[in-house]
Design a protein around this motif. Sequence first.
Motif, short mmCIF file in Angstrom:
data_model
loop_
_atom_site.label_atom_id
_atom_site.label_comp_id
_atom_site.label_asym_id
_atom_site.label_seq_id
_atom_site.Cartn_x
_atom_site.Cartn_y
_atom_site.Cartn_z
N ARG A 125 -11.37 -36.37 -16.15
CA ARG A 125 -12.63 -35.74 -15.73
C ARG A 125 -13.82 -36.28 -16.51
O ARG A 125 -14.94 -36.34 -15.99
CB ARG A 125 -12.52 -34.21 -15.93
CG ARG A 125 -13.79 -33.43 -15.60
CD ARG A 125 -13.56 -31.95 -15.83
NE ARG A 125 -13.06 -31.67 -17.17
CZ ARG A 125 -13.84 -31.60 -18.27
NH1 ARG A 125 -15.14 -31.82 -18.17
NH2 ARG A 125 -13.31 -31.33 -19.44
N LEU A 126 -13.60 -36.67 -17.76
CA LEU A 126 -14.69 -37.16 -18.59
C LEU A 126 -15.22 -38.52 -18.14
O LEU A 126 -16.25 -38.98 -18.63
CB LEU A 126 -14.24 -37.24 -20.05
CG LEU A 126 -13.77 -35.93 -20.69
CD1 LEU A 126 -13.36 -36.17 -22.14
CD2 LEU A 126 -14.86 -34.87 -20.61
N LEU A 127 -14.51 -39.15 -17.20
CA LEU A 127 -14.92 -40.47 -16.72
C LEU A 127 -15.83 -40.40 -15.51
O LEU A 127 -16.23 -41.43 -14.96
CB LEU A 127 -13.69 -41.31 -16.37
CG LEU A 127 -12.66 -41.49 -17.49
CD1 LEU A 127 -11.48 -42.30 -16.99
CD2 LEU A 127 -13.30 -42.14 -18.71
N TYR A 128 -16.18 -39.18 -15.11
CA TYR A 128 -17.01 -38.99 -13.92
C TYR A 128 -18.31 -38.28 -14.27
O TYR A 128 -18.36 -37.47 -15.21
CB TYR A 128 -16.26 -38.16 -12.88
CG TYR A 128 -15.08 -38.87 -12.26
CD1 TYR A 128 -15.21 -39.53 -11.04
CD2 TYR A 128 -13.86 -38.89 -12.90
CE1 TYR A 128 -14.12 -40.18 -10.46
CE2 TYR A 128 -12.76 -39.55 -12.34
CZ TYR A 128 -12.90 -40.18 -11.12
OH TYR A 128 -11.83 -40.82 -10.56
N SER A 129 -19.32 -38.56 -13.49
CA SER A 129 -20.60 -37.87 -13.59
C SER A 129 -21.10 -37.61 -12.17
O SER A 129 -21.21 -38.55 -11.38
CB SER A 129 -21.62 -38.73 -14.36
OG SER A 129 -22.87 -38.08 -14.42
N ASP A 130 -21.33 -36.36 -11.86
CA ASP A 130 -21.76 -35.97 -10.50
C ASP A 130 -20.79 -36.47 -9.44
O ASP A 130 -21.19 -36.93 -8.37
CB ASP A 130 -23.18 -36.49 -10.21
CG ASP A 130 -24.22 -35.89 -11.13
OD1 ASP A 130 -24.08 -34.70 -11.49
OD2 ASP A 130 -25.15 -36.61 -11.51
N GLY A 131 -19.50 -36.43 -9.78
CA GLY A 131 -18.47 -36.80 -8.82
C GLY A 131 -18.25 -38.29 -8.66
O GLY A 131 -17.39 -38.70 -7.87
N GLN A 132 -18.98 -39.11 -9.41
CA GLN A 132 -18.86 -40.56 -9.30
C GLN A 132 -18.42 -41.14 -10.65
O GLN A 132 -18.74 -40.59 -11.70
CB GLN A 132 -20.19 -41.18 -8.89
CG GLN A 132 -20.69 -40.73 -7.53
CD GLN A 132 -19.75 -41.12 -6.40
OE1 GLN A 132 -19.23 -42.24 -6.38
NE2 GLN A 132 -19.51 -40.20 -5.46
N PRO A 133 -17.68 -42.26 -10.62
CA PRO A 133 -17.30 -42.90 -11.89
C PRO A 133 -18.52 -43.19 -12.76
O PRO A 133 -19.54 -43.67 -12.26
CB PRO A 133 -16.61 -44.19 -11.43
CG PRO A 133 -16.08 -43.87 -10.07
CD PRO A 133 -17.11 -42.96 -9.45
#
Length: 310
Positions: A66-74
Amino acid sequence: MRFLLIALLLVSGCVQAQKKIAITIDDLPTVSNYYRTSEQKVQMTHRLLKHLKDHKAPAIGFVIGRLLYSDGQPDKSQLALLTKWLDAGVELGNHTYAHKDINQISSAEYAEDVIKGEQLTKDLVERRGKSFRYFRHPFLRKGPTQAKKDSIEQLLTQRGYREAPVTVDNSDYLFSRAYDNALLQDGKTLAAEVGRQYIAYMTSYIDYYEAQSDSLFGRQIPQTLLLHANAINADYLGQLLTALHRKGYSFVSLDEALKDPAYQSADRYVGKGGISWLHRWALTQGKQGAFFKGEPEVPATINELVQRNP
């Protein structure tokens, strides 16, 4: 007589040098309430990796997807942090997508979290010709019932994982929260005191699990140490590794540690607790209360600082 004394000292030194420990680091890319900007996370990662390099310590890091995503995008900046670990020769493993507690969810939901946790990281690893092969249970919990435990073990086997055990469990995450709070209060003196207590606490935990190893196996097994990619380790991991070296430890990979036959010991513990594998093996062998006494406690001053609102 003099030569006999020298020989005994050399033998003693060799025995002590045989102690081994594998460094395992959870919650990659980073976890900190203080180092939060992209630049700070890069600096924090560089410091963690420098400590490992300076002490020639192999390590494996476990990624929360989960920490690799921001606003649902990588998130490219977060993925770039993982690249730094890989460039430094650190193996990466799966710590699930959202770090859910098996005690609170169904086996099916946990399985979904395991599989989702493979996304991005597995591809990043395999593109380098490496295997994505180790799994670390969130909270070190393997299942509160036999059915759940069996289900998860079967899933991990099917997906080609090996569980990454922990023998030296500890509460470094509490010290990191206290450390973050001290820094957020601009309390450099207070933060330094937290760091001092952290090193004392961690070395006492090493002593405790050395005694557990002696009691259970009659010898020192290679230990597996649980740490986190947090603020206090970014600043104090070097001191901790120095302390371990002075205690006679050499640093080995997780692969090397797991070659020891102790890691083939039966683990029939079923329960809600997330506990050391040494304790899992001990409970399986029928050990009771007295065996487990003496486990170090987090100082009250640290617990108090954890609760503060900076």
